[in-house]
Design an enzyme around this catalytic site. Structure first.
Site, PDB file in Angstrom:
ATOM      1  N   VAL A  16       0.832  -1.203   0.000  1.00 53.53           N
ATOM      2  CA  VAL A  16       0.000   0.000   0.000  1.00 53.53           C
ATOM      3  C   VAL A  16       0.866   1.252   0.000  1.00 53.53           C
ATOM      4  CG1 VAL A  16      -1.739   1.298   1.278  1.00 53.53           C
ATOM      5  CG2 VAL A  16      -1.925  -1.193   1.117  1.00 53.53           C
ATOM      6  N   SER A  27      14.794  -0.858   7.197  1.00 58.21           N
ATOM      7  CA  SER A  27      14.754  -0.349   5.816  1.00 58.21           C
ATOM      8  C   SER A  27      15.363   1.035   5.691  1.00 58.21           C
ATOM      9  CB  SER A  27      13.301  -0.307   5.328  1.00 58.21           C
ATOM     10  OG  SER A  27      12.743  -1.593   5.386  1.00 58.21           O
ATOM     11  N   CYS A  38     -10.563  -2.347   2.997  1.00 56.41           N
ATOM     12  CA  CYS A  38     -10.678  -2.460   1.535  1.00 56.41           C
ATOM     13  C   CYS A  38     -12.053  -2.964   1.076  1.00 56.41           C
ATOM     14  CB  CYS A  38      -9.583  -3.377   0.998  1.00 56.41           C
ATOM     15  SG  CYS A  38      -9.367  -4.895   1.941  1.00 56.41           S
ATOM     16  N   HIS A  52     -10.640  -7.419  -5.171  1.00 61.89           N
ATOM     17  CA  HIS A  52     -11.677  -8.069  -4.366  1.00 61.89           C
ATOM     18  C   HIS A  52     -12.993  -8.052  -5.146  1.00 61.89           C
ATOM     19  CE1 HIS A  52      -8.966  -8.204  -1.123  1.00 61.89           C
ATOM     20  NE2 HIS A  52      -9.495  -7.335  -0.288  1.00 61.89           N
ATOM     21  N   ASN A  94      -8.096  -3.956  -4.491  1.00 59.30           N
ATOM     22  CA  ASN A  94      -8.058  -3.775  -3.041  1.00 59.30           C
ATOM     23  C   ASN A  94      -6.890  -2.924  -2.572  1.00 59.30           C
ATOM     24  OD1 ASN A  94      -6.936  -6.332  -4.117  1.00 59.30           O
ATOM     25  ND2 ASN A  94      -6.004  -6.480  -2.085  1.00 59.30           N
TER      26      ASN A  94
END
Lengths: 345, 345
Positions: free
Chosen positions: A18, A44, A132, A252, A325
């Site tokens: 996302v 990260s 979602c 979805h 989604n």
């Protein structure tokens, strides 16, 4: 958007699917950014990510990360949101939170722009992005709610594995290959990575998304039920959900039964859907045209088809709703909210 | 079954998946057979098939094939049934027809043994085997219908490709491999081989099974609606169906919402299901136990789980029903009927 105010934007959780889509959409939509801060876990930090031809170095997300930030997107899980959102709010940022941490908080607006964009003005620093499965449902049903009223929704979902993260995608793909090669399958992630029992997702349908509650419903099902009522602003709305994971990567699908409060004309229903913002009516049985996850993947809109009058209840109709989604179901809805915030300032 | 009457049995359509399962079940169940006649199209005549250690030569199915036959199974498509069943009946055979040719004929009993086995005595030479999606639904709901009455059923299906034949299985498997190998996909069979438009089934969900009718429902959906009423013997029963093909090879799953006519105790519902013939209750959220197509495949029973009280309608409940569409959904239901016929003679 010339002469427009520019915003200092932070994205928390940029290694997730996302977060990556949010960055892509901010770039493609030409969001009015002055400074973009990309935040992730310590692991990260230091990674470099390209944004509009420049390299941005990922920083560790800490309570101090939000100085001078106007808009902060959060999609790093509920725990991170609970930890960091209060600090971002205290620093003066408006937080658009994609996790479930604040969705049912009465102080926090839960926003789908096509349904209740006016709620963003009630925010106290946090705007929650819904689940979602909920977003595509309410975005589609809103024009029918406004025209006829809705008394009851019964929805069964056909949900993509990308909703469970990158590792679930990898699991579906590698497991599918193992089944095709007649190798033993060893499920490790789905249905819920933190729970002990795993089930095969390749060539299967798993009727569990998220954990079970005492009432026999899963968290995902309760999110659809409770969030739909909150977004529609109608606690009398009756909602039943069964959420099922199927072997699809992106997109979805939902089989939806809707009882309206008034009689309706089916052509008017289709016309309302066809003209609704963000909704694309794909409905021509003669041409075998209806929404498909494979075609909705990568698109921003929500697609609806198979719209038909119920045969036993004259005030009911059935439909099939599909959307990506990760986009309308997550990143795009969040960026839409940010665009409205930007427009109002 | 010693000293029992032996039957001359014919199986029409032995090259199809259902025909093959019928032969396997007749053998495994030790059906009291005197002579077994295997019938197919001219193309397959001459093929030899092993049955209980003997080789049987497949013969072409013709109107003259049924002399001396007591019980004839038909699963070679509706057109073949319409053509040959009348000849088999005229020859004195009882025909168990797995196609939709005679299902809604008022003279023909439509039988699911767990629901209405007594109807076999009303047959005039034909007993129809219902649609696969219908069988597992009515077999599961029958004990609740008897105890509480049922006013309304809303079902969304998650159907396996084997219901569309061997070529659809091949298509799912080869298409899945193509997607994994990032090759172009060229759908050729699904959703309906005789219709012009084809859609990808691998990693997708297709909301079309069989052709569309003018009311916007598909034939498959109307079969579920009409057959459920006929088998339950209740035209007042309200049924809504949305039928969806998903990338599963064997095993249909169904998300089912049921409104009962009386108040119920959820533990009593589970107990009724657990004790119903042919039904296995798999329902323990704490252990993530619920029916799965991957586990129902190859089994004769129908599995039910996710049984829970609806949150908005106190007389409604939701459940998840799974069964092997080629076995209880077709071959096993047909062989069960034959076993009852054999018992009565």
């Amino acid at each position: 958007m010339s002469n427009q105010k520019l915003f200092n934007v932070a994205v928390v959780g940029i290694t997730g699917a996302v977060g990556q889509q949010i960055i892509r959409l901010l770039s493609e939509r030409n969001f009015p950014i002055d400074r973009l801060k990309l935040l992730a876990s310590k692991r990260s930090a230091g990674t470099k990510i390209a944004f509009k031809g420049k390299e941005i170095t990922v920083e560790e997300a800490t309570p101090e990360s939000f100085d001078g930030i106007d808009i902060a997107f959060f999609s790093a899980g509920g725990d991170i949101s609970k930890l960091l959102v209060p600090h971002a709010v205290a620093s003066g940022a408006v937080c658009i939170d994609n996790t479930s941490a604040y969705r049912m908080d009465p102080e926090t607006p839960l926003v789908v722009p096509e349904v209740n964009i006016e709620k963003i003005n009630e925010n106290k620093g946090i705007i929650a992005n819904p689940n979602c499965s909920t977003i595509q449902l309410v975005a589609t049903l809103k024009p029918l709610y406004d025209r006829y009223g809705i008394s009851r929704i019964i929805v069964s979902t056909y949900q993509a594995v990308s909703g469970a993260g990158a590792r679930a995608i990898d699991e579906l793909l590698s497991q599918s290959r193992d089944v095709l090669d007649e190798k033993q399958v060893q499920p490790e992630i789905l249905p819920v990575s933190s729970l002990p029992v795993k089930h095969q997702i390749a060539f299967n349908a798993i009727p569990q998304i998220d954990k079970f509650l005492d009432n026999g419903f899963t968290n995902e099902e309760m999110k659809m039920i409770l969030e739909t009522k909150k977004i529609m602003g109608d606690e009398t709305l009756q909602v039943t959900a069964t959420c099922v994971r199927i072997p699809v990567v992106y997109g979805h699908s939902e089989s939806v039964y809707v009882e309206l409060k008034e009689d309706f004309d089916i052509d008017e229903v289709k016309s309302l859907l066809a003209n609704a913002p963000g909704i694309v009516l794909q409905d021509n049985p003669n041409e075998q045209l209806y929404p498909l996850a494979s075609e909705a993947a990568g698109k921003l809109e929500t697609f609806v088809g198979r719209v038909r009058r119920d045969l036993s209840n004259p005030k009911a109709l059935n439909m099939w709703i599909v959307s990506d989604n990760l986009l309308k179901g997550a990143a795009w809805n969040a960026v839409q909210i940010a665009e409205y915030i930007a427009l109002e300032q």
